[in-house]
Design a protein around this motif. Structure first.
Motif, PDB file in Angstrom:
ATOM      1  N   ALA A  72       5.125   3.799   5.038  1.00  0.00           N
ATOM      2  CA  ALA A  72       3.899   4.585   5.006  1.00  0.00           C
ATOM      3  C   ALA A  72       2.933   3.562   5.475  1.00  0.00           C
ATOM      4  O   ALA A  72       1.713   4.132   5.895  1.00  0.00           O
ATOM      5  CB  ALA A  72       3.839   5.139   3.627  1.00  0.00           C
ATOM      6  N   ARG A  73       2.994   2.190   5.536  1.00  0.00           N
ATOM      7  CA  ARG A  73       2.199   1.447   6.095  1.00  0.00           C
ATOM      8  C   ARG A  73       2.683   1.199   7.465  1.00  0.00           C
ATOM      9  O   ARG A  73       3.630   0.714   7.887  1.00  0.00           O
ATOM     10  CB  ARG A  73       1.802   0.180   5.523  1.00  0.00           C
ATOM     11  N   GLY A  74       1.622   1.207   8.725  1.00  0.00           N
ATOM     12  CA  GLY A  74       1.946   0.824   9.918  1.00  0.00           C
ATOM     13  C   GLY A  74       2.209  -0.598  10.471  1.00  0.00           C
ATOM     14  O   GLY A  74       2.958  -0.862  11.373  1.00  0.00           O
ATOM     15  N   ASP A  75       1.706  -1.482   9.561  1.00  0.00           N
ATOM     16  CA  ASP A  75       1.672  -2.671   9.451  1.00  0.00           C
ATOM     17  C   ASP A  75       3.046  -3.349   9.093  1.00  0.00           C
ATOM     18  O   ASP A  75       3.254  -4.727   8.969  1.00  0.00           O
ATOM     19  CB  ASP A  75       0.507  -3.452   9.106  1.00  0.00           C
ATOM     20  N   ASN A  76       3.633  -2.393   8.361  1.00  0.00           N
ATOM     21  CA  ASN A  76       5.065  -3.113   7.685  1.00  0.00           C
ATOM     22  C   ASN A  76       6.193  -3.196   8.831  1.00  0.00           C
ATOM     23  O   ASN A  76       6.418  -1.867   9.426  1.00  0.00           O
ATOM     24  CB  ASN A  76       5.495  -2.342   6.701  1.00  0.00           C
ATOM     25  N   ASP A  77       6.709  -4.082   9.281  1.00  0.00           N
ATOM     26  CA  ASP A  77       7.707  -4.235  10.012  1.00  0.00           C
ATOM     27  C   ASP A  77       9.120  -3.940   9.355  1.00  0.00           C
ATOM     28  O   ASP A  77       9.672  -4.966   8.967  1.00  0.00           O
ATOM     29  CB  ASP A  77       7.792  -5.425  11.047  1.00  0.00           C
TER      30      ASP A  77
ATOM     31  N   LEU B  83      16.874   5.101   2.591  1.00  0.00           N
ATOM     32  CA  LEU B  83      16.697   5.782   3.521  1.00  0.00           C
ATOM     33  C   LEU B  83      15.746   6.831   3.798  1.00  0.00           C
ATOM     34  O   LEU B  83      16.202   7.905   3.459  1.00  0.00           O
ATOM     35  CB  LEU B  83      17.874   5.479   4.549  1.00  0.00           C
ATOM     36  N   ARG B  84      14.464   6.971   4.240  1.00  0.00           N
ATOM     37  CA  ARG B  84      13.736   7.909   4.361  1.00  0.00           C
ATOM     38  C   ARG B  84      12.805   7.712   5.179  1.00  0.00           C
ATOM     39  O   ARG B  84      12.322   6.506   5.476  1.00  0.00           O
ATOM     40  CB  ARG B  84      13.018   8.090   2.721  1.00  0.00           C
ATOM     41  N   ASN B  85      12.325   8.781   5.963  1.00  0.00           N
ATOM     42  CA  ASN B  85      11.478   8.510   7.053  1.00  0.00           C
ATOM     43  C   ASN B  85      10.102   9.278   6.786  1.00  0.00           C
ATOM     44  O   ASN B  85       9.966  10.093   5.956  1.00  0.00           O
ATOM     45  CB  ASN B  85      11.918   9.016   8.411  1.00  0.00           C
ATOM     46  N   VAL B  86       8.636   9.018   7.431  1.00  0.00           N
ATOM     47  CA  VAL B  86       7.653   9.454   7.394  1.00  0.00           C
ATOM     48  C   VAL B  86       7.034   9.659   8.567  1.00  0.00           C
ATOM     49  O   VAL B  86       7.329   8.843   9.618  1.00  0.00           O
ATOM     50  CB  VAL B  86       6.691   8.576   6.296  1.00  0.00           C
TER      51      VAL B  86
ATOM     52  N   GLY C 269      10.950  10.245  12.590  1.00  0.00           N
ATOM     53  CA  GLY C 269       9.709   9.849  12.124  1.00  0.00           C
ATOM     54  C   GLY C 269       9.087   8.706  12.702  1.00  0.00           C
ATOM     55  O   GLY C 269       9.705   8.410  13.780  1.00  0.00           O
ATOM     56  N   ASP C 270       8.176   8.068  12.078  1.00  0.00           N
ATOM     57  CA  ASP C 270       7.581   6.816  12.643  1.00  0.00           C
ATOM     58  C   ASP C 270       8.426   5.367  12.452  1.00  0.00           C
ATOM     59  O   ASP C 270       7.961   4.702  13.114  1.00  0.00           O
ATOM     60  CB  ASP C 270       5.891   6.480  12.246  1.00  0.00           C
ATOM     61  N   ASN C 271       9.463   5.633  11.422  1.00  0.00           N
ATOM     62  CA  ASN C 271       9.880   4.254  11.232  1.00  0.00           C
ATOM     63  C   ASN C 271      11.238   4.385  12.265  1.00  0.00           C
ATOM     64  O   ASN C 271      12.033   5.400  12.492  1.00  0.00           O
ATOM     65  CB  ASN C 271      10.649   4.356   9.754  1.00  0.00           C
ATOM     66  N   ASP C 272      11.736   3.304  12.301  1.00  0.00           N
ATOM     67  CA  ASP C 272      12.843   2.882  13.625  1.00  0.00           C
ATOM     68  C   ASP C 272      14.040   2.845  12.627  1.00  0.00           C
ATOM     69  O   ASP C 272      14.619   1.940  12.127  1.00  0.00           O
ATOM     70  CB  ASP C 272      12.694   1.563  14.191  1.00  0.00           C
TER      71      ASP C 272
END
Length: 397
Positions: free
Chosen positions: A277-282, A299-302, A318-321
């Motif tokens: 949920a934070r874009g700065d977490n890789d 395993l969940r996507n947002v 979602g935004d997570n790879d």
């Protein structure tokens, strides 16, 4: 990975038989009937374990043995509560359930503002809307200094949003935020949550972090001796709410936690939806860095929005790879197998975390938010496909 499913015990409307039919082999559950802070007895653990195994499943992860607020603030009877916690961890490991997920979130557990966010296909997702949360914090809870927690733009939007809310919408918002969501601990009234917030804010971020480390330095040696694996769940969402300290939100938080108690029993839960949920977490980078201490995966996507809002998307959209994350986890398992041998391999349990509410359960009052059957079944099937495809690709490379 071990495919697991979160089950809320014998009162759960989703039976163990249906879970097995979904294709999961493992169960993630807790003794929800035991009050927070009380001792988990071997008798109660073994009884629940036997029930799970009678359906051809295994109890893979305890989620969770909750941490009492007195432990988090180190007030009141916290020392006795820590003694209970130590023994509960030892009892669980000695009963054959050594992996324990827990969290150290202050006051509120995982938090959403909208439990019925309609998607374009008319299914429903869970959503955290920053504007609505700010509206509650500033204009309903009327927390002292609340406006300092938000930007001018968010405050202006929150004021407009609050003015347009019906009484029914305001009541629903408050219930979603402070009444507790599935698997969370406890609920509050407006007055009691104000008091709890003040107590935790007074600790400050570093004071609260110190309390977490003190807890770990008391519990982890007993966990290690018993063969237990503690894996902390990140803050959800991974940023401050109500001005409260958050200490498990970023890769740097994870580094500090693992360094403060450098035991193999001190590990992480990689919750893709929470950290993501934070874009700065890789997420992929975090698994590559911390993989040896990752003992459980959600395993969940947002889909993230610029003001901190997000909603839970399809697992693969979602935004997570998600594909990259699965590959990183499988690579970690392969590394473990190379180093430990297949007989001693500690495989990583995963579960499809949350799911959309689909039409067949739309009017079912027994469905817990995020924990319907069909939405998670869909998510598990999609993730299983990715796991098999990525695993096959890795074998032929």
């Amino acid at each position: 990975m071990i495919e697991t499913w979160r089950w809320f015990g014998p009162s759960d409307s989703i039976s163990l038989q249906r879970i097995r039919q979904a294709g999961a082999s493992g169960i993630v559950t807790s003794l929800h009937e035991v009050p927070t802070g009380n001792l988990w007895t071997k008798e109660a653990i073994l009884e629940r374990k036997a029930l799970i195994e009678s359906h051809g499943l295994t109890w893979e992860v305890i989620e969770s043995i909750p941490v009492h607020n007195n432990i988090k603030t180190r007030t009141g009877n916290y020392q006795q509560l820590i003694e209970n916690y130590k023994q509960s961890v030892v009892n669980a490991a000695e009963c054959g359930v050594p992996t324990i997920c827990y969290n150290f979130m202050p006051v509120v557990d995982w938090t959403r503002t909208n439990l019925m966010y309609k998607l374009p296909n008319n299914s429903h997702a869970l959503r955290f809307e920053m504007t609505d949360f700010a509206a509650y914090d500033i204009f309903m809870l009327e927390r002292e200094g609340a406006k300092t927690s938000y930007s001018k733009e968010v405050i202006e939007k929150a004021e407009r949003s609050f003015a347009a809310m019906s009484d029914e919408a305001k009541n629903a918002l408050e219930k979603n935020i402070i009444a507790g969501l599935p698997g969370g601990e406890g609920s509050y009234t407006r007055d009691s949550i104000r008091s709890a917030i003040e107590e935790f804010i007074a600790l400050g971020t570093e004071g609260f972090r110190d309390n977490l480390f003190a807890f770990l330095n008391e519990v982890i040696p007993h966990a290690e001796k018993a063969g237990a694996r503690m894996c902390i769940h990140p803050d959800d969402p991974p940023f401050s709410l109500f001005g409260l300290p958050r200490v498990v939100s970023t890769a740097e938080d994870a580094r500090k936690l693992l360094a403060a108690c450098p035991s193999p029993a001190n590990g992480l839960t990689m919750c893709a939806g929470s950290y993501g949920a934070r874009g700065d977490n890789d997420l992929v980078g975090m698994v590559n860095e911390f993989g040896s201490r990752v003992y459980f995966v959600h395993l969940r996507n947002v889909i993230r929005e610029s003001d901190g809002s997000f909603y839970e998307s399809d697992h693969l959209d979602g935004d997570n790879d998600m594909v990259g994350l699965v590959q990183a986890i499988l690579s970690e398992e392969k590394r473990r197998e190379t180093e430990q041998g297949s007989e001693n391999l500690i495989r990583i349990p995963m579960r499809p975390d949350h799911g959309h509410l689909l039409d067949d359960e739309l009017n079912d009052k027994n469905v817990k938010p995020g924990y319907g059957y069909t939405g998670r079944l869909k998510g598990l099937a999609e993730l299983r496909g990715v796991i098999h495809a990525v695993g096959a690709f890795m074998q032929v490379r």
